[in-house]
Design an enzyme around this catalytic site. Structure first.
Site, PDB file in Angstrom:
ATOM      1  N   SER A 113     -42.352   0.502  58.768  1.00 16.35           N
ATOM      2  CA  SER A 113     -41.415   0.992  59.785  1.00 16.35           C
ATOM      3  C   SER A 113     -41.425   0.199  61.087  1.00 16.35           C
ATOM      4  CB  SER A 113     -41.653   2.481  60.063  1.00 16.35           C
ATOM      5  OG  SER A 113     -41.290   3.209  58.923  1.00 16.35           O
ATOM      6  N   ASP A 146     -33.431  10.776  55.804  1.00 19.28           N
ATOM      7  CA  ASP A 146     -33.612  10.400  54.383  1.00 19.28           C
ATOM      8  C   ASP A 146     -32.318  10.705  53.625  1.00 19.28           C
ATOM      9  OD1 ASP A 146     -36.218   9.566  54.624  1.00 19.28           O
ATOM     10  OD2 ASP A 146     -37.090  11.507  54.091  1.00 19.28           O
ATOM     11  N   TYR A 197     -41.094   1.930  47.059  1.00 19.14           N
ATOM     12  CA  TYR A 197     -40.753   0.538  47.408  1.00 19.14           C
ATOM     13  C   TYR A 197     -41.977  -0.373  47.416  1.00 19.14           C
ATOM     14  CZ  TYR A 197     -41.926   2.839  51.763  1.00 19.14           C
ATOM     15  OH  TYR A 197     -42.537   3.604  52.705  1.00 19.14           O
ATOM     16  N   GLY A 245     -36.699   1.894  46.410  1.00 26.35           N
ATOM     17  CA  GLY A 245     -36.487   2.720  47.609  1.00 26.35           C
ATOM     18  C   GLY A 245     -36.416   1.936  48.908  1.00 26.35           C
ATOM     19  N   GLY A 272     -40.946  17.523  45.618  1.00 26.03           N
ATOM     20  CA  GLY A 272     -41.578  17.464  46.933  1.00 26.03           C
ATOM     21  C   GLY A 272     -40.560  17.257  48.038  1.00 26.03           C
ATOM     22  N   GLY A 273     -41.026  16.706  49.143  1.00 29.44           N
ATOM     23  CA  GLY A 273     -40.195  16.530  50.329  1.00 29.44           C
ATOM     24  C   GLY A 273     -38.989  15.646  50.092  1.00 29.44           C
ATOM     25  N   LYS A 319     -43.350  16.626  57.895  1.00 30.27           N
ATOM     26  CA  LYS A 319     -41.901  16.796  58.057  1.00 30.27           C
ATOM     27  C   LYS A 319     -41.486  18.262  58.226  1.00 30.27           C
ATOM     28  CE  LYS A 319     -40.604  12.579  55.571  1.00 30.27           C
ATOM     29  NZ  LYS A 319     -39.809  11.959  54.519  1.00 30.27           N
TER      30      LYS A 319
HETATM   31  P1  NAP Z   1     -44.435  14.888  47.891  1.00 30.69           P
HETATM   32  O1  NAP Z   1     -43.751  15.806  48.829  1.00 30.69           O
HETATM   33  O2  NAP Z   1     -45.924  14.790  47.944  1.00 30.69           O
HETATM   34  O3  NAP Z   1     -43.999  15.317  46.398  1.00 30.69           O
HETATM   35  C1  NAP Z   1     -44.523  14.703  45.293  1.00 30.69           C
HETATM   36  C2  NAP Z   1     -43.883  15.270  44.016  1.00 30.69           C
HETATM   37  O4  NAP Z   1     -44.223  14.354  42.989  1.00 30.69           O
HETATM   38  C3  NAP Z   1     -44.394  16.625  43.584  1.00 30.69           C
HETATM   39  O5  NAP Z   1     -43.335  17.341  43.033  1.00 30.69           O
HETATM   40  C4  NAP Z   1     -45.448  16.298  42.525  1.00 30.69           C
HETATM   41  O6  NAP Z   1     -45.478  17.202  41.443  1.00 30.69           O
HETATM   42  C5  NAP Z   1     -44.901  15.023  41.937  1.00 30.69           C
HETATM   43  N1  NAP Z   1     -45.963  14.147  41.456  1.00 30.69           N
HETATM   44  C6  NAP Z   1     -47.025  13.670  42.161  1.00 30.69           C
HETATM   45  N2  NAP Z   1     -47.739  12.825  41.398  1.00 30.69           N
HETATM   46  C7  NAP Z   1     -47.123  12.762  40.187  1.00 30.69           C
HETATM   47  C8  NAP Z   1     -47.391  12.082  38.963  1.00 30.69           C
HETATM   48  N3  NAP Z   1     -48.441  11.264  38.877  1.00 30.69           N
HETATM   49  N4  NAP Z   1     -46.552  12.278  37.913  1.00 30.69           N
HETATM   50  C9  NAP Z   1     -45.476  13.088  38.024  1.00 30.69           C
HETATM   51  N5  NAP Z   1     -45.189  13.800  39.151  1.00 30.69           N
HETATM   52  C10 NAP Z   1     -45.999  13.625  40.219  1.00 30.69           C
HETATM   53  O7  NAP Z   1     -43.907  13.395  48.048  1.00 30.69           O
HETATM   54  P2  NAP Z   1     -42.497  12.912  48.628  1.00 30.69           P
HETATM   55  O8  NAP Z   1     -42.530  12.912  50.107  1.00 30.69           O
HETATM   56  O9  NAP Z   1     -41.416  13.657  47.954  1.00 30.69           O
HETATM   57  O10 NAP Z   1     -42.499  11.370  48.183  1.00 30.69           O
HETATM   58  C11 NAP Z   1     -42.387  11.000  46.834  1.00 30.69           C
HETATM   59  C12 NAP Z   1     -42.230   9.488  46.718  1.00 30.69           C
HETATM   60  O11 NAP Z   1     -41.027   9.080  47.345  1.00 30.69           O
HETATM   61  C13 NAP Z   1     -43.346   8.720  47.415  1.00 30.69           C
HETATM   62  O12 NAP Z   1     -43.693   7.636  46.604  1.00 30.69           O
HETATM   63  C14 NAP Z   1     -42.699   8.241  48.696  1.00 30.69           C
HETATM   64  O13 NAP Z   1     -43.270   7.025  49.148  1.00 30.69           O
HETATM   65  C15 NAP Z   1     -41.275   8.042  48.261  1.00 30.69           C
HETATM   66  N6  NAP Z   1     -40.327   8.158  49.377  1.00 30.69           N
HETATM   67  C16 NAP Z   1     -39.539   7.097  49.658  1.00 30.69           C
HETATM   68  C17 NAP Z   1     -38.617   7.173  50.676  1.00 30.69           C
HETATM   69  C18 NAP Z   1     -37.752   5.975  50.970  1.00 30.69           C
HETATM   70  O14 NAP Z   1     -37.161   5.905  52.049  1.00 30.69           O
HETATM   71  N7  NAP Z   1     -37.629   5.053  50.067  1.00 30.69           N
HETATM   72  C19 NAP Z   1     -38.476   8.353  51.428  1.00 30.69           C
HETATM   73  C20 NAP Z   1     -39.274   9.433  51.105  1.00 30.69           C
HETATM   74  C21 NAP Z   1     -40.212   9.327  50.074  1.00 30.69           C
HETATM   75  P3  NAP Z   1     -46.285  18.611  41.426  1.00 30.69           P
HETATM   76  O15 NAP Z   1     -45.446  19.540  42.253  1.00 30.69           O
HETATM   77  O16 NAP Z   1     -46.317  18.982  39.996  1.00 30.69           O
HETATM   78  O17 NAP Z   1     -47.624  18.300  42.037  1.00 30.69           O
END
Ligand code: NAP
Length: 431
Positions: A17, A102, A213, A234, A128-129, A66
Site C-alpha cells: 500500500s 474493496d 496477489y 487480486g 470472510g471480510g 475492518k
Molecule cells: P478472512 O476474513 O480471514 O476470511 C477467510 C475465509 O477464507 C474464511 O471464510 C475461511 O473459512 C476461508 N479459509 C481460510 N483458509 C482457508 C483454506 N485453507 N481453505 C479454504 N478456505 C479457507 O479473510 P479476507 O479478508 O476475506 O481475505 C481473504 C483473501 O483475500 C486474503 O488472501 C486477502 O489477502 C485477499 N484480499 C485481497 C484483496 C485485494 O484487494 N486484492 C482485498 C481483500 C482481501 P472458514 O470460515 O471455514 O474458516
C-alpha cells in the site's frame, strides 16, 4: 502542508500500500505521506478517535479491524453499511466518514479485465471480510445465481443469511459455474501448494478471479490458465481500492489510466535470487545488479545479523541453530518483490528455503570453480570456510548438485564481473 494518510492493521509486514499511494501522490502531484501503522486491537479506538486531533486526512483499515472501527466513525456509506465493514476513513470538517473501497476495487477489476457477470453462475469461495464486499457487489448488480462455498458452512450461514451456501464436497458438478472468485487465503504466500477447489469438474468455467496477489499466480490461477480459462489475480483490485480511497480523500476522479499504470508497474515484479558457493561473488554481483536494475538489495547474511545477531555467535550454538534462522529469513525475504537477494552458500541445504525464495524469484546459480574461489577467500571469516581449503572442496562436492537442482538459471562465475552481471540482466529482462 503534507497531507497525512496511513494504514492500520495488526500485521502489515510487506504491504504494497505505501508504494501504491506513493505512485498516486506522484501522478497527481499530491504532497502526501502514507504510513504503515500496525497496532493491537486495544489501541484502535483511541487511534481512530484521535484522527482529527492528529491531523489525518484519510486512513485505510485492513485485517482484522475492518469491523472494529465501525462504531468510531460518524457516518457510514451505503456500501460499507451493507457490507458491514470499513476499509477507508475520511476525516472532513472534523467528521469521520467510513467507506468500503474493496467494493469499488472489485468493480474496477471486472471492468478492466472485461468480465461480464450478467447471466453467469458465480461461485464465491470463503465467507470472510472480502467475501462480504464481493457478495454485496454481486447482489447490487443483480447477479442472481451465486453460490458460496465455505469450510465452515454454519458460520458462513450466520454471516450471509441471504446467500446460498454449501460445503466444498457437496457442490460439484451440481452447480455449473461460469465464474469462480476465491475470497480465501488458500494458496497465498507462504503456502503456494494450496488450492481451494478442484476446477476440473466445471466444464462451463470461463473466468477464475483470485483476490490473492502474492504470489501473483496462485496454483488455482495456474490451473485455470493451463486450461485456457481467463485467470485474474487480486493486484488490480488492490490498486483500484487504493485509487478509490484517494478519490474520496481528495474529492476528485482519478483516470483509469493511472490505475493501469500502477498495476503495470507492480505486476510481474520478480526477485533475482543469487545462490552459489561462499566466495562465488553473490554479494558483489548482487549490489551491482540492484544498482543497474534499480531494484532493492538484500544480503541474507547481513539481514540475519541485523535481525538475529552476529552469525559467528549464532554458529556457536551449532550449525542447526543458524539453519533454523536462515529458514525464517528465507520465508520473510521471499515475500518481497523487486529485490536482488544474495543468499548464504548453505541456503540450498533446506528445500524449504528454496520454496520460499522461488515464489517471487528467479534463482540464479553463480557457478564459480573452487580454484577461482580460493583466490578470493584467503582472508574470509565465514564460519564454514575460514582457513579451511579442504572444507571448501568438500562443500563444493556436497553442494554442487543442489545448486544445480534448485536454480532456474546457471551463470558461469569464472568470468569477469561485468560479464556475470550482464548475463544475469539479459536473462532476467528476457524472462
Ligand atoms: P478472512 O476474513 O480471514 O476470511 C477467510 C475465509 O477464507 C474464511 O471464510 C475461511 O473459512 C476461508 N479459509 C481460510 N483458509 C482457508 C483454506 N485453507 N481453505 C479454504 N478456505 C479457507 O479473510 P479476507 O479478508 O476475506 O481475505 C481473504 C483473501 O483475500 C486474503 O488472501 C486477502 O489477502 C485477499 N484480499 C485481497 C484483496 C485485494 O484487494 N486484492 C482485498 C481483500 C482481501 P472458514 O470460515 O471455514 O474458516
Amino acid at each position: 502542508m503534507i497531507k497525512k494518510y496511513g494504514l492500520i492493521g495488526r500485521k502489515l509486514g510487506h504491504s504494497l500500500s505505501p508504494e501504491i499511494h506513493e505512485y498516486i501522490f506522484e501522478a497527481l502531484s499530491i504532497k502526501g505521506s502514507y504510513d504503515l501503522l500496525p497496532m493491537e486491537l486495544d489501541n484502535v479506538p483511541s487511534f481512530v478517535s484521535n484522527l482529527v486531533k492528529d491531523k489525518y486526512i484519510g486512513i485505510n483499515v485492513t485485517i482484522p479491524y475492518k469491523m472494529d472501527v465501525m462504531p468510531y466513525v460518524d457516518k457510514i456509506s451505503k456500501e460499507a453499511a451493507e457490507i458491514g465493514a470499513i476499509n477507508t476513513i475520511h476525516v472532513k470538517d472534523n467528521i469521520l466518514y467510513g467507506y468500503n473501497t474493496d467494493y469499488f476495487g472489485f468493480e474496477m477489476t471486472l471492468k478492466n479485465f472485461d468480465i461480464d457477470v450478467k447471466n453467469k453462475k458465480v461461485i464465491v469461495l470463503g465467507a470472510g471480510g472480502s467475501a462480504k464486499a464481493i457478495i454485496a457487489w454481486l447482489r447490487d448488480n443483480n447477479v442472481e445465481e451465486v453460490l458460496m462455498l465455505n469450510r465452515n458452512v454454519e458460520k458462513a450461514k450466520k454471516a450471509f443469511p441471504e446467500t446460498k451456501i454449501d460445503s466444498y464436497d457437496s457442490i460439484t458438478p451440481s452447480f455449473p459455474a461460469n465464474i469462480i472468485i476465491n475470497c480465501t487465503p488458500s494458496g497465498m504466500y507462504p503456502k503456494p501448494d494450496e488450492c481451494p477447489i478442484d476446477i476440473d469438474n466445471f466444464s462451463g468455467l470461463e473466468v477464475v478471479i483470485d483476490l490473492i496477489y502474492n504470489p501473483e499466480e496462485t496454483l488455482l490461477l495456474k490451473k485455470a490458465r493451463d486450461k485456457g480459462i481467463k485467470a485474474v489475480n487480486g493486484l488490480y483490485m488492490l490498486v483500484a481500492q487504493a485509487i478509490k480511497s484517494q478519490e474520496i480523500w481528495n474529492n476528485r476522479k482519478i483516470p483509469d489510466s493511472i490505475t493501469g499504470y500502477i498495476f503495470n508497474e507492480l505486476s510481474g515484479r520478480k526477485n533475482i535470487v543469487l545462490i552459489g558457493m561462499p566466495g562465488s561473488g553473490k554479494s558483489t554481483v548482487g549490489k551491482i545488479l540492484a544498482k543497474e536494475l534499480d531494484m532493492g538489495f538484500i544480503d541474507m547474511d547481513n539481514w540475519i545479523e541485523e535481525n538475529y545477531g552476529e552469525i559467528k555467535e549464532i554458529f556457536k550454538r551449532g550449525e542447526q541453530a543458524f539453519r533454523e534462522i536462515e529458514t525464517l529469513a528465507a520465508k520473510d525475504i521471499g515475500e518481497k518483490r523487486g529485490y536482488v537477494i544474495a543468499t548464504g552458500g548453505g541456503v540450498i541445504t533446506r528445500e524449504e528455503n528454496i520454496k520460499y525464495l522461488r515464489q517471487n524469484g528467479i534463482i540464479y546459480f553463480i557457478d564459480r570453480s573452487v580454484e577461482e574461489i580460493l583466490k578470493d577467500i584467503k582472508h574470509d571469516t565465514r564460519p564454514l570456510i575460514a582457513n579451511n581449503i579442504d572444507n571448501i572442496n568438500k562443500l563444493y562436492k556436497d553442494r554442487y548438485s543442489l545448486y544445480n537442482k534448485y536454480s532456474n538459471v546457471k551463470i558461469s562465475g569464472d568470468t569477469r564481473l561485468h560479464e556475470i552481471v550482464n548475463n544475469i540482466i539479459i536473462n532476467f529482462k528476457g524472462d
